[in-house]
Design a protein around this motif. Structure first.
Motif, PDB file in Angstrom:
ATOM      1  N   VAL A  15       0.771  -1.339   0.130  1.00 38.61           N
ATOM      2  CA  VAL A  15      -0.006  -0.013   0.031  1.00 38.61           C
ATOM      3  C   VAL A  15       0.872   1.206   0.202  1.00 38.61           C
ATOM      4  N   GLY A  16       0.560   2.265  -0.587  1.00 39.59           N
ATOM      5  CA  GLY A  16       1.334   3.491  -0.812  1.00 39.59           C
ATOM      6  C   GLY A  16       1.324   4.439   0.371  1.00 39.59           C
ATOM      7  N   PRO A  17       2.033   5.199   0.900  1.00 35.44           N
ATOM      8  CA  PRO A  17       2.016   6.037   1.957  1.00 35.44           C
ATOM      9  C   PRO A  17       0.966   7.021   1.962  1.00 35.44           C
ATOM     10  N   TYR A  18       0.190   7.083   3.107  1.00 38.34           N
ATOM     11  CA  TYR A  18      -1.070   7.958   3.229  1.00 38.34           C
ATOM     12  C   TYR A  18      -1.358   8.443   4.677  1.00 38.34           C
ATOM     13  N   GLU A  19      -1.958   9.638   4.947  1.00 37.19           N
ATOM     14  CA  GLU A  19      -2.495   9.944   6.172  1.00 37.19           C
ATOM     15  C   GLU A  19      -4.078   9.987   6.183  1.00 37.19           C
ATOM     16  N   VAL A  20      -4.521   9.847   7.302  1.00 31.85           N
ATOM     17  CA  VAL A  20      -5.896   9.907   7.566  1.00 31.85           C
ATOM     18  C   VAL A  20      -5.962  11.223   8.541  1.00 31.85           C
ATOM     19  N   ILE A  21      -6.921  12.014   7.889  1.00 38.75           N
ATOM     20  CA  ILE A  21      -7.771  13.013   8.938  1.00 38.75           C
ATOM     21  C   ILE A  21      -9.161  12.791   9.226  1.00 38.75           C
ATOM     22  N   PRO A  52       1.985  22.221  -0.774  1.00 37.90           N
ATOM     23  CA  PRO A  52       1.107  22.191   0.864  1.00 37.90           C
ATOM     24  C   PRO A  52       0.254  23.379   0.885  1.00 37.90           C
ATOM     25  N   ALA A  53       0.278  24.377   0.317  1.00 34.04           N
ATOM     26  CA  ALA A  53      -0.493  25.608   0.649  1.00 34.04           C
ATOM     27  C   ALA A  53      -2.010  25.296   0.102  1.00 34.04           C
ATOM     28  N   GLN A  54      -1.936  24.202  -0.684  1.00 33.37           N
ATOM     29  CA  GLN A  54      -3.451  23.951  -1.086  1.00 33.37           C
ATOM     30  C   GLN A  54      -4.288  23.119  -0.503  1.00 33.37           C
ATOM     31  N   LEU A  55      -3.471  22.272   0.559  1.00 33.94           N
ATOM     32  CA  LEU A  55      -4.095  21.259   1.231  1.00 33.94           C
ATOM     33  C   LEU A  55      -5.211  21.526   1.831  1.00 33.94           C
ATOM     34  N   ARG A  56      -5.297  22.892   2.542  1.00 33.11           N
ATOM     35  CA  ARG A  56      -6.330  23.095   3.381  1.00 33.11           C
ATOM     36  C   ARG A  56      -7.731  23.215   2.712  1.00 33.11           C
ATOM     37  N   ALA A  57      -7.459  23.809   1.481  1.00 33.86           N
ATOM     38  CA  ALA A  57      -8.813  23.760   0.800  1.00 33.86           C
ATOM     39  C   ALA A  57      -9.241  22.512   0.053  1.00 33.86           C
ATOM     40  N   ALA A  58      -8.192  21.798  -0.274  1.00 36.58           N
ATOM     41  CA  ALA A  58      -8.467  20.241  -0.636  1.00 36.58           C
ATOM     42  C   ALA A  58      -9.128  19.530   0.404  1.00 36.58           C
ATOM     43  N   VAL A  59      -8.825  19.377   1.657  1.00 34.66           N
ATOM     44  CA  VAL A  59      -9.467  18.964   2.818  1.00 34.66           C
ATOM     45  C   VAL A  59     -10.951  19.555   2.853  1.00 34.66           C
ATOM     46  N   GLU A  60     -11.067  20.606   2.665  1.00 30.11           N
ATOM     47  CA  GLU A  60     -12.338  21.199   2.950  1.00 30.11           C
ATOM     48  C   GLU A  60     -13.260  20.715   1.811  1.00 30.11           C
ATOM     49  N   THR A  61     -12.865  20.423   0.600  1.00 32.73           N
ATOM     50  CA  THR A  61     -13.539  20.015  -0.605  1.00 32.73           C
ATOM     51  C   THR A  61     -13.709  18.630  -0.192  1.00 32.73           C
ATOM     52  N   ALA A  62     -13.129  17.898   0.176  1.00 30.41           N
ATOM     53  CA  ALA A  62     -13.282  16.344   0.580  1.00 30.41           C
ATOM     54  C   ALA A  62     -14.239  16.457   1.523  1.00 30.41           C
ATOM     55  N   ARG A  63     -14.288  17.103   2.509  1.00 29.01           N
ATOM     56  CA  ARG A  63     -14.979  17.179   3.858  1.00 29.01           C
ATOM     57  C   ARG A  63     -16.586  17.457   3.377  1.00 29.01           C
ATOM     58  N   GLU A  64     -16.802  18.088   2.292  1.00 29.89           N
ATOM     59  CA  GLU A  64     -18.110  18.399   1.704  1.00 29.89           C
ATOM     60  C   GLU A  64     -18.807  17.100   1.578  1.00 29.89           C
ATOM     61  N   HIS A  65     -18.178  16.056   1.530  1.00 30.29           N
ATOM     62  CA  HIS A  65     -18.691  14.680   1.028  1.00 30.29           C
ATOM     63  C   HIS A  65     -18.667  13.649   2.261  1.00 30.29           C
ATOM     64  N   ASP A  66     -17.498  13.881   3.196  1.00 27.95           N
ATOM     65  CA  ASP A  66     -16.957  12.915   4.067  1.00 27.95           C
ATOM     66  C   ASP A  66     -16.592  13.710   5.150  1.00 27.95           C
ATOM     67  N   PRO A  67     -16.790  13.486   6.389  1.00 25.93           N
ATOM     68  CA  PRO A  67     -15.855  14.322   7.376  1.00 25.93           C
ATOM     69  C   PRO A  67     -14.410  13.475   7.701  1.00 25.93           C
ATOM     70  N   LYS A  68     -14.651  12.443   7.032  1.00 26.41           N
ATOM     71  CA  LYS A  68     -13.141  11.569   7.109  1.00 26.41           C
ATOM     72  C   LYS A  68     -12.717  11.695   5.959  1.00 26.41           C
ATOM     73  N   VAL A  69     -11.166  12.110   6.011  1.00 26.71           N
ATOM     74  CA  VAL A  69     -10.497  12.379   4.580  1.00 26.71           C
ATOM     75  C   VAL A  69      -9.239  11.597   4.746  1.00 26.71           C
ATOM     76  N   VAL A  70      -8.912  10.996   3.543  1.00 29.98           N
ATOM     77  CA  VAL A  70      -7.616  10.411   3.365  1.00 29.98           C
ATOM     78  C   VAL A  70      -6.701  11.215   2.306  1.00 29.98           C
ATOM     79  N   VAL A  71      -5.371  11.244   2.648  1.00 31.01           N
ATOM     80  CA  VAL A  71      -4.489  12.030   1.879  1.00 31.01           C
ATOM     81  C   VAL A  71      -3.558  10.948   1.362  1.00 31.01           C
ATOM     82  N   GLU A  72      -3.341  10.483   0.108  1.00 32.78           N
ATOM     83  CA  GLU A  72      -2.656   9.693  -0.315  1.00 32.78           C
ATOM     84  C   GLU A  72      -1.260  10.217  -1.237  1.00 32.78           C
TER      85      GLU A  72
END
Length: 382
Positions: free
Chosen positions: A171-177, A219-239
């Motif tokens: 499995v590739g590297p990832y983080e869960v938020i 990295p400066a784009q991460l916050r907006a990307a997490v917020e976009t993902a959270r519109e669909h699910d409060p749990k986010v995976v960053v791969e």
């Protein structure tokens, strides 16, 4: 590969098996589900099955809908939608069978008759994630596809990766938020994600069809990307992005105690243009955005290996019925698993049916095989 049809148990009435084709749903993939249903309704063998289309509106209401594939396709240029109705469809569990009822008022109920098997064409939460499967198990009605556990694990990209790792798959590297992470320590969560190699893909943990996914190069784009993902699910995976070609394999449950069957591997090539990756528009709207190569141009050993790993992934989450398993084939010849989809896109032009067609199992016969597998499989513990 040619898969011949087999005789599944015939309903006790001796009539054609009655198949409830269930689609729509409460998730953001509602319209994708409707498009899938259009393909299935147009192809299913109605001489062999008595088909009852049932739509689920976005509010969760079950409604009886027309058996008209054109109503649920993209031919109009608009995304199809199941509309709520004054009439409600209900699933009733009887002593020895399940029955569909239509209620048009407090005391106005009519029966649509028994249902032998459900073909759930729902994508995303409240359909593909084990919730519907649990309902069908409680009603003791057979259904196509994965059971409760496999559906739940296959829907959650976090626990899917945990299951894959436990089975020895790379499995590739990832983080869960998690939602709690984001509410309590968002900066710490962003720092963890920023430590991955870029580009990264920020995804809702429990969504599909490329909904809410952002490719992030800074990295400066991460916050907006997490917020976009959270519109669909409060749990986010960053791969972390994996350098390699995207190779996919269609898996079909074996009959009885047989091993899972695998298709020839396929590869999607996104054409140069507006799509940075295989996003929703490229999958369902822009027909010229991507091309399928099947069999994928791989060394013979890699083809055999990716099919073997796809079957292992299918078993790792205890899948049943069907799944599509996606890999990255690296320049070094390695295979890194990306995900499993226990209810993959199932339109005639979707990857899963196309790979089986290239492997010798046409679309209508594939539908027949899946229904036969469901009819031959009991509900409950197995």
């Amino acid at each position: 590969m040619t898969v011949t049809s087999f005789d599944a148990p015939v309903p006790a009435t001796g009539t054609k098996p009655r198949v409830a084709v269930l689609f729509g749903g409460r998730s953001s993939e509602h319209s994708v589900s409707c498009v899938t249903a259009a393909g299935v309704l147009a192809a299913i063998d109605q001489d062999k099955y008595d088909v009852v289309p049932v739509g689920i509106a976005r509010n969760g209401q079950w409604v009886l809908v027309a058996d008209d594939p054109a109503s649920w396709s993209l031919t109009s240029g608009e995304l199809p939608e199941v509309q709520a109705s004054a009439e409600h469809v209900m699933l009733a569990a009887r002593d020895s069978f399940a029955e569909l009822l239509v209620q048009s008022g407090p005391e106005a109920t009519r029966s649509l008759g028994r249902i032998d098997v459900v073909l759930p064409l729902l994508h995303g939460p409240f359909g593909e994630d084990g919730t519907l499967q649990g309902l069908l198990e409680m009603a003791d009605v057979r259904y196509v596809g994965a059971g409760v556990l496999a559906s739940a694990v296959g829907m959650d990209k976090h626990f899917m990766k945990v299951a894959f790792s436990a089975a020895g798959l790379e499995v590739g590297p990832y983080e869960v938020i998690t939602d709690r992470d984001w509410q309590r320590e968002p900066e710490a969560a962003l720092q963890r994600a920023a430590a991955l190699d870029f580009p990264v893909f920020v995804k809702p943990a429990r969504a599909g069809s490329s909904m809410g996914i952002t490719r992030v190069t800074d990295p400066a784009q991460l916050r907006a990307a997490v917020e976009t993902a959270r519109e669909h699910d409060p749990k986010v995976v960053v791969e972390a992005g994996i350098a390699g070609r995207e190779i996919e394999v269609a898996v079909l449950q074996g009959r009885g105690a047989e091993d899972p069957r695998t298709s020839l591997p396929g590869e999607i090539a996104v054409q140069p243009g507006e799509h940075a990756f295989y996003d929703f528009e490229a999958k369902y709207v822009d027909g010229a955005a991507a091309a399928l190569s099947c069999p994928a141009d791989l060394p013979e050993a890699a083809t055999a290996r990716v099919r073997e790993l796809a079957a292992q992934a299918f078993d790792a989450v205890a899948a049943e019925g069907l799944s599509r398993v996606d890999f990255f084939y690296t320049p070094q010849g390695g295979l890194v698993i990306n995900e499993i989809n226990t209810m993959p896109g199932f339109t005639p032009i979707s990857m899963y049916p196309q790979m089986w067609a290239k492997s010798g199992l046409p679309y209508t016969e594939l539908i027949d095989e899946l229904i036969g597998l469901a009819l031959s499989r009991p509900t409950g513990l197995r």
